[in-house]
Design a protein around this motif. Sequence first.
Motif, PDB file in Angstrom:
ATOM      1  N   ARG A 223       9.061  -2.850  -2.396  1.00  0.00           N
ATOM      2  CA  ARG A 223       8.116  -1.766  -2.695  1.00  0.00           C
ATOM      3  C   ARG A 223       8.726  -0.752  -3.655  1.00  0.00           C
ATOM      4  N   ALA A 410       5.374  -2.169   7.139  1.00  0.00           N
ATOM      5  CA  ALA A 410       5.414  -3.186   6.082  1.00  0.00           C
ATOM      6  C   ALA A 410       4.966  -4.512   6.672  1.00  0.00           C
ATOM      7  N   GLU A 414       1.407  -7.486   1.923  1.00  0.00           N
ATOM      8  CA  GLU A 414       1.827  -6.578   0.857  1.00  0.00           C
ATOM      9  C   GLU A 414       2.837  -7.249  -0.057  1.00  0.00           C
ATOM     10  N   ASN A 418       2.647  -7.625  -3.927  1.00  0.00           N
ATOM     11  CA  ASN A 418       3.709  -7.097  -4.795  1.00  0.00           C
ATOM     12  C   ASN A 418       4.153  -8.155  -5.794  1.00  0.00           C
ATOM     13  N   ARG A 465      -5.460  -5.096  -3.296  1.00  0.00           N
ATOM     14  CA  ARG A 465      -4.606  -4.178  -2.536  1.00  0.00           C
ATOM     15  C   ARG A 465      -5.462  -3.162  -1.790  1.00  0.00           C
ATOM     16  N   LEU A 469      -5.120  -3.536   2.200  1.00  0.00           N
ATOM     17  CA  LEU A 469      -4.183  -2.535   2.728  1.00  0.00           C
ATOM     18  C   LEU A 469      -4.853  -1.222   3.109  1.00  0.00           C
ATOM     19  N   GLU A 472      -3.367   1.924   5.226  1.00  0.00           N
ATOM     20  CA  GLU A 472      -1.943   1.696   5.478  1.00  0.00           C
ATOM     21  C   GLU A 472      -1.044   2.512   4.545  1.00  0.00           C
ATOM     22  N   HIS A 474      -1.048   2.998   1.232  1.00  0.00           N
ATOM     23  CA  HIS A 474      -0.670   2.473  -0.073  1.00  0.00           C
ATOM     24  C   HIS A 474      -1.520   3.069  -1.197  1.00  0.00           C
ATOM     25  N   ASP A 478      -0.610   4.001  -5.009  1.00  0.00           N
ATOM     26  CA  ASP A 478      -1.063   3.038  -6.015  1.00  0.00           C
ATOM     27  C   ASP A 478      -1.812   3.710  -7.150  1.00  0.00           C
TER      28      ASP A 478
END
Length: 542
Positions: A223, A410, A414, A418, A465, A469, A472, A474, A478
């Motif tokens: 990440r 995590a 993800e 990634n 994403r 996600l 969560e 992110h 992002d």
Amino acid sequence: MKSIFKFRPVHLLAGAMLVVLSSCNDFLEKEPLNAVSELVVWNDVPLVEAFVNETYATMRTGWPNHSSLSVTSDESFARERDGAHLIQRGQITPSNLGHLNWTWAHYYTIITKSNIFFDKLQGADLDALKAIDEKRVNRMIGEMKFLRAFSYFRLSAFFGGVPLIENVFGLDDEFGVEKSSYEEITAYVVKELDEAAALLPLAHDAANKGRITKGACLAIKSRALLYAASPLHNTTNDKGKWQQAADAARAVIDLKLYALYPEYGKVFTVPFNSEVIWEKVMNNDVLRQETIERYFFPNGSGGHAVTVPTHQQAETYETKNGLLPKDDPTYKLEKFWENRDPRFYETILYDGAPWKGRQIEVFLPKGMDSNQGNEGWNASYTGYYTKKFVNESVNGPGSTNSSSPNWPYARYAEILLNYAEALYNLGDEAGAREYINQVRARQNVNMPAVKDTGAKLLARIQNERRVELYLEEHRFFDIRRWKLTFPASTSLLKMNVELAGGKKTYSFSPVIQFALPENTYLLPIPQDEINKSAVLKQNPGY
């Protein structure tokens, strides 16, 4: 002028720990550190471990409380959270970070605890401790390296460059510390994570589940390097940074320890499942035990519905044709819930959704889950409720009725995303499609394979994403690392459902303005910290 830069003090002889990582495990249930002297603590392996456990307990989660990041982005809305609304409107200042006022002090508190740990171990007879239990001592060193590295990663994600402190300062010390650059912080984080990974096991026994593993180190490294390769920090689009991000994600995949869980919804309710790489165990956390169902349940079922999805979030879920609703000619607003990505049904409760043997009723007039229903002041402000994370079988949210799921820091999905993003930016579009399609091919999701190329493929990765996600923590990062912009004229929307003559009609209206000016991609350093130091410089644009 004196150069003063002080963190909140962390006392070595802390109080008893309040959090237990597992209902069946007691590895946080050690003697309170205020019951013994420092000398005893740092020459006794179980008491050193108690200090480590207390540092674990300090770590915040992303549950929908006053510090959740989700409610500061465009994916969800929180009722009566003025601090979150301040961020959503793009109006934060150095003197008012709103909902994120906690960030600086929180992570430096963990850093300070870690620095104390390493300082005291140097003073203690480390060899004697290792002679008692070398494996345990090495594991604790790895854990504290990880927690310090994770804290610096989060600080850099929020603020960019920050002061890099590895020493312990006294309560009366005066010192000035300049910011290290973002690149220097990232290099430090990667080094510490690599060193931690070398000391930590691939898995723990039942008595230690919830502790950091080698996989967790590699996942956070993935990440961190993805963020470092992204447009916000990689202004020249250096392919070397994208290669580092790809290699880091690949390292997690190559462990062959993790796999997508067959049922998306149960990823968040089944503890220690095959997909979760690092999670915080919550079942015995009395401070959090009642909040999940209480925060998410609709008011018609006794919940407070504090954190609810926006209409924009609902519209990110494709139809089963593999198209966004706006792009699918078969999509009809009057049946918006039909034929959608299965993750939509696992994540969002909408008007008419099956729930506890009935249907959700957000319609007006007199819908059970509307503002004219039971405890209408707790009704959703957006016309949607959150289903992700909750246990529908809980009979009325409260302190004695709670599923108390673990918090996933995590998970494997993800890592796959990634990797897909890094491969795309390296020009390997076939590889990018392969890994995004792995996520979409989850057994109970099984969405059509992505076949896009070019900019459309990047948009699909970004949307994936957002779907996969959600909640969560992110999305906050992002949209900033991608340097997306939202003009002040943007509105986050709510769904309105009207029932008349047995027929429902649907419309949308604004629930809050949303703006993301470029100067807010990084948070301002709190003004109180700037005031304490002659050398600590404010981030640009504030």
